[in-house]
Each structure stands twice: as structure tokens, then as C-alpha cells.
Design a protein around this motif. Structure first.
Motif, mmCIF file in Angstrom:
data_model
loop_
_atom_site.group_PDB
_atom_site.id
_atom_site.type_symbol
_atom_site.label_atom_id
_atom_site.label_comp_id
_atom_site.label_asym_id
_atom_site.label_seq_id
_atom_site.Cartn_x
_atom_site.Cartn_y
_atom_site.Cartn_z
ATOM 1 N N LEU A 51 18.805 10.332 3.066
ATOM 2 C CA LEU A 51 19.476 11.222 4.011
ATOM 3 C C LEU A 51 20.741 10.565 4.563
ATOM 4 C CD1 LEU A 51 19.506 13.820 5.691
ATOM 5 C CD2 LEU A 51 18.027 12.687 7.344
ATOM 6 N N ASN A 53 22.639 8.418 3.137
ATOM 7 C CA ASN A 53 23.691 8.462 2.116
ATOM 8 C C ASN A 53 24.453 9.781 2.180
ATOM 9 O OD1 ASN A 53 23.204 5.948 1.109
ATOM 10 N ND2 ASN A 53 21.780 6.656 -0.469
ATOM 11 N N GLU A 54 23.724 10.852 2.420
ATOM 12 C CA GLU A 54 24.372 12.166 2.514
ATOM 13 C C GLU A 54 25.168 12.278 3.819
ATOM 14 O OE1 GLU A 54 24.392 14.892 0.307
ATOM 15 O OE2 GLU A 54 23.642 13.345 -1.045
ATOM 16 N N LEU A 55 24.536 11.885 4.915
ATOM 17 C CA LEU A 55 25.176 12.072 6.224
ATOM 18 C C LEU A 55 26.431 11.221 6.378
ATOM 19 C CD1 LEU A 55 22.008 12.185 8.537
ATOM 20 C CD2 LEU A 55 23.350 14.108 7.663
ATOM 21 N N SER A 57 28.662 10.675 4.377
ATOM 22 C CA SER A 57 29.859 11.271 3.774
ATOM 23 C C SER A 57 30.500 12.278 4.720
ATOM 24 C CB SER A 57 29.480 11.947 2.451
ATOM 25 O OG SER A 57 28.579 13.004 2.684
ATOM 26 N N VAL A 58 29.828 12.582 5.821
ATOM 27 C CA VAL A 58 30.348 13.575 6.775
ATOM 28 C C VAL A 58 30.540 12.959 8.170
ATOM 29 C CG1 VAL A 58 29.852 15.776 7.905
ATOM 30 C CG2 VAL A 58 29.267 15.470 5.502
ATOM 31 N N PHE A 59 29.583 12.136 8.589
ATOM 32 C CA PHE A 59 29.635 11.560 9.943
ATOM 33 C C PHE A 59 30.014 10.084 9.898
ATOM 34 C CE2 PHE A 59 26.159 14.850 10.449
ATOM 35 C CZ PHE A 59 26.939 15.738 11.158
ATOM 36 N N ARG A 60 30.386 9.586 11.079
ATOM 37 C CA ARG A 60 30.759 8.163 11.170
ATOM 38 C C ARG A 60 29.831 7.415 12.121
ATOM 39 N NH1 ARG A 60 37.152 9.256 11.864
ATOM 40 N NH2 ARG A 60 37.556 10.015 9.761
ATOM 41 N N TYR A 61 28.626 7.910 12.272
ATOM 42 C CA TYR A 61 27.675 7.193 13.126
ATOM 43 C C TYR A 61 27.272 5.882 12.453
ATOM 44 C CZ TYR A 61 27.315 11.627 15.599
ATOM 45 O OH TYR A 61 27.611 12.762 16.298
ATOM 46 N N ILE A 128 18.200 21.173 4.980
ATOM 47 C CA ILE A 128 19.369 21.430 5.821
ATOM 48 C C ILE A 128 19.249 20.483 7.010
ATOM 49 C CG2 ILE A 128 18.196 23.294 7.073
ATOM 50 C CD1 ILE A 128 20.907 24.606 7.510
ATOM 51 N N THR A 129 20.390 20.022 7.500
ATOM 52 C CA THR A 129 20.365 19.192 8.700
ATOM 53 C C THR A 129 21.016 19.974 9.826
ATOM 54 O OG1 THR A 129 20.497 17.195 7.363
ATOM 55 C CG2 THR A 129 21.057 16.969 9.678
ATOM 56 N N VAL A 130 20.248 20.162 10.877
ATOM 57 C CA VAL A 130 20.752 20.861 12.065
ATOM 58 C C VAL A 130 20.943 19.810 13.149
ATOM 59 C CG1 VAL A 130 20.291 22.649 13.795
ATOM 60 C CG2 VAL A 130 19.501 22.962 11.438
ATOM 61 N N GLY A 131 22.124 19.783 13.738
ATOM 62 C CA GLY A 131 22.374 18.743 14.730
ATOM 63 C C GLY A 131 23.181 19.257 15.899
ATOM 64 N N GLY A 132 23.273 18.420 16.885
ATOM 65 C CA GLY A 132 24.115 18.767 18.023
ATOM 66 C C GLY A 132 23.598 18.353 19.372
ATOM 67 N N LEU A 141 19.539 14.924 15.253
ATOM 68 C CA LEU A 141 19.678 15.638 13.983
ATOM 69 C C LEU A 141 18.274 16.022 13.520
ATOM 70 C CD1 LEU A 141 22.103 13.191 12.077
ATOM 71 C CD2 LEU A 141 22.742 15.183 13.423
#
Lengths: 148, 171
Positions: A51, A53-55, A57-61, A128-132, A141
Motif C-alpha cells: 500500500l 508503494n502506491e501511496l 506515488s501520490v502523497f509525501r508523508y 480504494i483508499t479513503v482519507g482526510g 487513511l
């Protein structure tokens, strides 16, 4: 005696097994991983390697920590609940399977109030990852994986 | 050679052939005349006769216990006997093994190779399609990871305290 055994055999193979398979197919198996993502000291939970590895590519946490993991097996129309941090609850209701995707109704409640509701159509064996929602020094997340 | 007198070179081979009945008529006469005069050859002849007689009687005694007809019948039956069906099938399988064991091994190796080394295909559609959303939110962002097209749905909650959004996206 032989006839009785043959009847049992026929029942097992032509009634019991197909019924079991149909029963299994009508169930949607769901796994919810609750992750705390933050920019604290670098930490990658080993249980989240795919997971992350996927995240990434989108987030910088820099820190991804698994807080909880829940598995549900729900029939169409049945609602399952997962307790989330911060007095939140995630409600999941499968609405059926169409076009190779499972339709899921998701609702995130906080103090019994629905703060977010969505309807998604999830591909089999996908997530699907739902976050916020903010939590502690990071964000929550919810990775929701479904198979049917 | 003159065999009528005893000599150091008495022909023992001729004596043996005489004993076996293999000599011509004139040779028989010659050897008989020689043996009449030569005590050594006479002694050899007597000893060989004794030995040959004992050997023949022993062979005859042994042969008397053997039923040659039954033995011949058994040998013929064994030669003519065909292997039973299960033996034939077993032999065929053993012969086939020479082919199908390498074939199955090769097929297994190929399957393993493709399973292990074939790269996973990239999905042709996003993992999830968002049909609708609502709630106490200030904004929603829908993203998709480039590698596996995994859908990410990010929402910013409205704070209950001041009605402001407090979520933040970090991309």
C-alpha cells in the motif's frame, strides 16, 4: 445400502457444493486497514509495504502506521461496521455486484453524525483508499479491499 | 611310430581315442598289439576304462531322476506364455514414462517461468468508480495511483468548532 450411498453422493455433488458456492459468491469479503499517515519520523509499517508503494506515488508523508485491520464478510444489503479512531465509525453496505464491480455504500460517522457518505463501484480483488480526517499529528487513511 | 614296443613316448591320445571307439580298424589292431606288450599303456588303458565306466554310470544315475519330457513341456510352455494384460499395461506405462515425465516436467517449468517472470498487467480501469458523495465536507479530491490505478478519495472535513475545513492534502 449402495443406493443410499449413491443418493448421498448425488446430493453432495449436485446440491450441497453448488449451494455452498452460490452462498460464497453472494458474500463480499471486505478488509479495512486504518492507517495514520504523517510527516513524523520516517516509519513504514511492514504490513503496509504494498500500500505504501502506491501511496508514495501520490502523497509525501514520511510515516505510515497501521492502526487497525478489520475483516468483514457481508451479504448484499447487510451493513458492517468498523470502529475508527476519534469516535468515528465506518459503515459499509454492499449493494450488489454489477459489471464486474461490487457496489459499496460507505458512510463515515462521527459522534453518530454522518460526516461523509459515498457510493463506489469497486473492482474485484481491488481496493480504494479513503482519507482526510485529521488525527493526532497526521491524517487517517482507510484502505478498503473487496473481493467476491 | 612303432607302438609295439614300450617307449617313453607312448601315444596317450591314441589310447584315449581307442577307448572312445574313434580309431580305424588298422589303428585298433596296432594299439591292441602295443598294449599287449606295454604294461604302462595297459595300466593307463585300464585306469581310463575304469574312470569312463564310473563317469557313465554316475551320469546315467543322475539322468534317471530327470523327467525330460516334463522338462521339455515346461520350457515350451514358458516360451509360448504371453504376459498378462496388467503386465502389458505396466510395460507400456514404463515405456510411456520415458516421454511423458520429461514432457510434464518441461510444461511445469514453462508454467512456473511465466507465472514468476511475466510482469503483472496494468489494470485498464481505475480500481474504484465514485458514483456519488455527500456530507459535511469542504472539498473532495479523487486521485489515482500511476502504477496500479488504485483510486484514492480524499475529503476535507468541516470543523465542528468553526465551520472551517481542517483536512489538508499532502501531494
Amino acid at each position: 445400502m449402495a443406493a443410499r450411498t449413491a443418493n448421498l453422493f448425488v446430493f453432495f455433488f449436485f446440491v450441497f457444493i453448488p449451494a455452498t458456492i452460490l452462498q460464497a459468491e453472494s458474500q463480499v469479503r471486505i478488509e479495512v486497514k486504518t492507517v495514520l499517515a504523517s510527516q513524523e519520523a520516517k516509519y513504514h509499517d511492514p504490513q503496509l509495504s504494498n500500500l505504501i508503494n502506491e501511496l508514495q506515488s501520490v502523497f509525501r508523508y514520511t510515516s505510515y502506521r497501521l492502526l487497525s485491520q478489520n475483516r468483514l464478510s457481508l451479504a448484499t444489503g447487510q451493513t458492517g461496521m468498523v470502529r475508527l479512531p476519534g469516535r468515528r465509525v465506518l459503515k459499509i453496505t454492499p449493494a450488489g455486484v454489477r459489471g464486474g464491480r461490487a457496489e459499496l455504500r460507505l458512510a463515515i460517522l462521527k459522534n453518530k453524525n454522518a460526516v461523509f457518505q459515498t457510493v463506489i463501484r469497486l473492482r474485484n480483488q481491488s481496493s480504494i483508499t479513503v482519507g482526510g480526517p485529521k488525527h493526532q499529528k497526521g491524517y487517517l487513511l482507510f484502505n478498503i479491499f473487496a473481493s467476491y | 611310430m612303432d607302438l609295439n614296443k614300450p617307449t617313453a613316448t607312448c601315444d596317450r591320445g591314441l589310447l584315449n581315442r581307442y577307448l572312445d571307439g574313434e580309431l580305424e580298424h588298422n589303428e585298433i589292431k596296432t594299439i591292441q598289439d602295443h598294449v599287449a606288450l606295454c604294461e604302462d599303456c595297459l595300466e593307463v588303458l585300464k585306469r581310463n576304462r575304469l574312470f569312463a565306466g564310473a563317469l557313465k554310470s554316475a551320469v546315467a544315475r543322475e539322468q534317471s531322476g530327470i523327467n525330460f519330457d516334463a522338462l521339455a513341456t515346461r520350457v515350451l510352455m514358458r516360451r509360448n506364455r504371453r504376459p498378462s494384460d496388467w503386465k502389458i499395461r505396466l510395460l507400456e506405462r514404463v515405456r510411456l514414462k520415458r516421454f511423458y515425465i520429461p514432457a510434464v516436467s518441461f510444461a511445469t517449468a514453462m508454467i512456473l517461468f511465466f507465472v514468476v517472470y511475466t510482469p503483472e498487467s496494468v489494470p485498464t480501469s481505475p480500481s474504484a468508480i465514485i458514483t456519488s458523495f455527500s456530507g459535511e465536507i469542504s472539498s473532495v479530491t479523487i486521485m489515482e495511483t500511476p502504477n496500479n490505478r488504485q483510486t484514492i478519495l480524499w475529503f476535507n472535513e468541516i470543523s465542528a468548532d468553526n465551520g472551517k475545513a481542517h483536512g489538508s492534502q499532502n501531494s
